[in-house]
Scaffold this motif. Structure first.
Motif, PDB file in Angstrom:
ATOM      1  N   ASP A 194       0.875  -1.273  -0.166  1.00 54.43           N
ATOM      2  CA  ASP A 194      -0.213   0.013   0.040  1.00 54.43           C
ATOM      3  C   ASP A 194       0.885   1.265  -0.098  1.00 54.43           C
ATOM      4  N   ASP A 195       1.885   1.355   1.018  1.00 56.14           N
ATOM      5  CA  ASP A 195       2.643   2.667   0.883  1.00 56.14           C
ATOM      6  C   ASP A 195       3.410   2.566  -0.383  1.00 56.14           C
ATOM      7  N   ALA A 196       3.935   1.752  -0.869  1.00 57.54           N
ATOM      8  CA  ALA A 196       4.548   1.541  -2.177  1.00 57.54           C
ATOM      9  C   ALA A 196       3.966   2.128  -3.419  1.00 57.54           C
ATOM     10  N   ALA A 197       2.639   1.738  -3.335  1.00 58.71           N
ATOM     11  CA  ALA A 197       1.581   2.198  -4.293  1.00 58.71           C
ATOM     12  C   ALA A 197       1.450   3.357  -4.155  1.00 58.71           C
ATOM     13  N   ARG A 198       1.077   4.309  -2.988  1.00 56.54           N
ATOM     14  CA  ARG A 198       1.197   5.611  -2.883  1.00 56.54           C
ATOM     15  C   ARG A 198       2.519   6.276  -3.289  1.00 56.54           C
ATOM     16  N   MET A 199       3.676   5.757  -2.901  1.00 54.23           N
ATOM     17  CA  MET A 199       5.018   6.630  -3.093  1.00 54.23           C
ATOM     18  C   MET A 199       5.178   6.521  -4.878  1.00 54.23           C
ATOM     19  N   VAL A 200       4.885   5.347  -5.537  1.00 51.29           N
ATOM     20  CA  VAL A 200       4.944   5.242  -7.147  1.00 51.29           C
ATOM     21  C   VAL A 200       3.924   5.938  -7.696  1.00 51.29           C
ATOM     22  N   MET A 201       2.727   6.085  -7.239  1.00 52.09           N
ATOM     23  CA  MET A 201       1.695   6.733  -8.039  1.00 52.09           C
ATOM     24  C   MET A 201       1.867   8.478  -7.771  1.00 52.09           C
ATOM     25  N   SER A 202       2.280   8.780  -6.667  1.00 50.89           N
ATOM     26  CA  SER A 202       2.413  10.144  -6.451  1.00 50.89           C
ATOM     27  C   SER A 202       3.797  10.818  -7.141  1.00 50.89           C
ATOM     28  N   ALA A 203       4.740   9.913  -7.320  1.00 47.77           N
ATOM     29  CA  ALA A 203       5.927  10.252  -7.847  1.00 47.77           C
ATOM     30  C   ALA A 203       5.679  10.568  -9.322  1.00 47.77           C
ATOM     31  N   ASN A 204       4.877   9.378  -9.889  1.00 51.05           N
ATOM     32  CA  ASN A 204       4.555   9.601 -11.473  1.00 51.05           C
ATOM     33  C   ASN A 204       3.627  10.446 -11.810  1.00 51.05           C
ATOM     34  N   THR A 205       2.616  10.743 -10.847  1.00 50.17           N
ATOM     35  CA  THR A 205       1.777  11.945 -11.256  1.00 50.17           C
ATOM     36  C   THR A 205       2.360  13.200 -11.075  1.00 50.17           C
ATOM     37  N   GLY A 206       3.102  13.354 -10.078  1.00 50.69           N
ATOM     38  CA  GLY A 206       4.059  14.602 -10.010  1.00 50.69           C
ATOM     39  C   GLY A 206       4.887  14.956 -11.081  1.00 50.69           C
ATOM     40  N   VAL A 207       5.618  13.891 -11.495  1.00 50.71           N
ATOM     41  CA  VAL A 207       6.394  14.092 -12.754  1.00 50.71           C
ATOM     42  C   VAL A 207       5.664  14.467 -14.119  1.00 50.71           C
ATOM     43  N   ALA A 208       4.323  13.838 -14.423  1.00 47.69           N
ATOM     44  CA  ALA A 208       3.678  14.131 -15.406  1.00 47.69           C
ATOM     45  C   ALA A 208       3.043  15.460 -15.256  1.00 47.69           C
ATOM     46  N   LEU A 209       2.499  15.768 -14.134  1.00 43.24           N
ATOM     47  CA  LEU A 209       2.140  17.268 -14.176  1.00 43.24           C
ATOM     48  C   LEU A 209       2.930  18.150 -14.179  1.00 43.24           C
TER      49      LEU A 209
END
Length: 232
Positions: free
Chosen positions: A136-151
């Motif tokens: 769960d923590d890993a999913a939040r880390m990956v998604m937030s980082a991926n989203t941040g870079v994309a935005l």
């Protein structure tokens, strides 16, 4: 095609072409050939229309993930998932920005499905003893980082002109969450990886060796390992 779908597709097309990243309900109705009362009856308000439109555009992207064959190595799937996420954002910047816009009262269903698909890949890694943090923590880390870079890439291209930044951040995040083969890990990392592996395998045990209450207690104990004090 029914009226609702026609309105959604008209909104998606106008959104993709919009310089401002916004659409008007009047413009959508004209493009779909319907009166505005019809739009409001079907979607409630403009926000409802935008949420449905975002789900429609993202569904085309998530559809490829639903039918994609799993590779032999879940790490390859994790990398490919990150890269396809960034590519989608660059190809559909307006729909992507709307997905994470604070103006929407609730997250579109696509956001929840994207997280679920990501978590499934991470659970496969956890089952192999390769996660140093809970899934769960890993999913939040990956998604937030991926989203941040994309935005960053689509909203501030002058500050972030190189799309290769996505790969650099991807590899850094993966290094942070993964126990890499051949790399020495601390005693804490080893324990956390073991706990994550056991957590990921509990649901697949047949017959179930524990009662629901026992399983809940075991999960609570295992989830405490990353959060509690030092183990080294």
């Amino acid at each position: 095609m029914d009226t609702k779908q026609a309105i959604i597709e008209a909104a998606a097309e106008l959104l993709a072409r919009s310089p401002s990243g916004d659409v008007s309900t009047r413009g959508v109705c004209e493009a779909a050939g319907v009166q505005q009362p019809v739009l409001y009856r079907l979607f409630g308000d403009k926000e409802g229309l935008l949420a449905a439109t975002v789900d429609h555009v993202w569904d085309q992207y998530l559809g490829t993930k639903r039918v994609a064959e799993k590779s032999a190595d879940p790490l390859e799937d994790l990398r490919a998932g990150w890269d396809s996420h960034t590519a989608f954002a660059l190809a559909h910047p307006n729909a992507y920005k709307l997905m994470f816009a604070p103006t929407l009262r609730s997250a579109p269903e696509a956001a929840r499905e994207a997280m679920r698909i990501l978590r499934e890949v991470l659970e496969r890694l956890a089952a192999q003893g390769r996660l140093r943090v809970p899934a769960d923590d890993a999913a939040r880390m990956v998604m937030s980082a991926n989203t941040g870079v994309a935005l960053s890439l689509i909203t501030r291209p002058a500050l972030y002109p190189d799309a290769g930044l996505s790969t650099l951040v991807r590899d850094a995040i993966h290094h942070a969450i993964l126990v890499e083969g051949g790399v020495d890990t601390s005693a804490r990392d080893a324990r956390v990886a073991a706990a994550s592996t056991l957590l990921a395998s509990l649901d697949g045990l047949t017959p179930a060796p524990f009662t629901p209450a026992e399983s809940g207690l075991l999960e609570e104990w295992l989830e405490r390992i990353p959060a509690d004090g030092p183990f080294d």
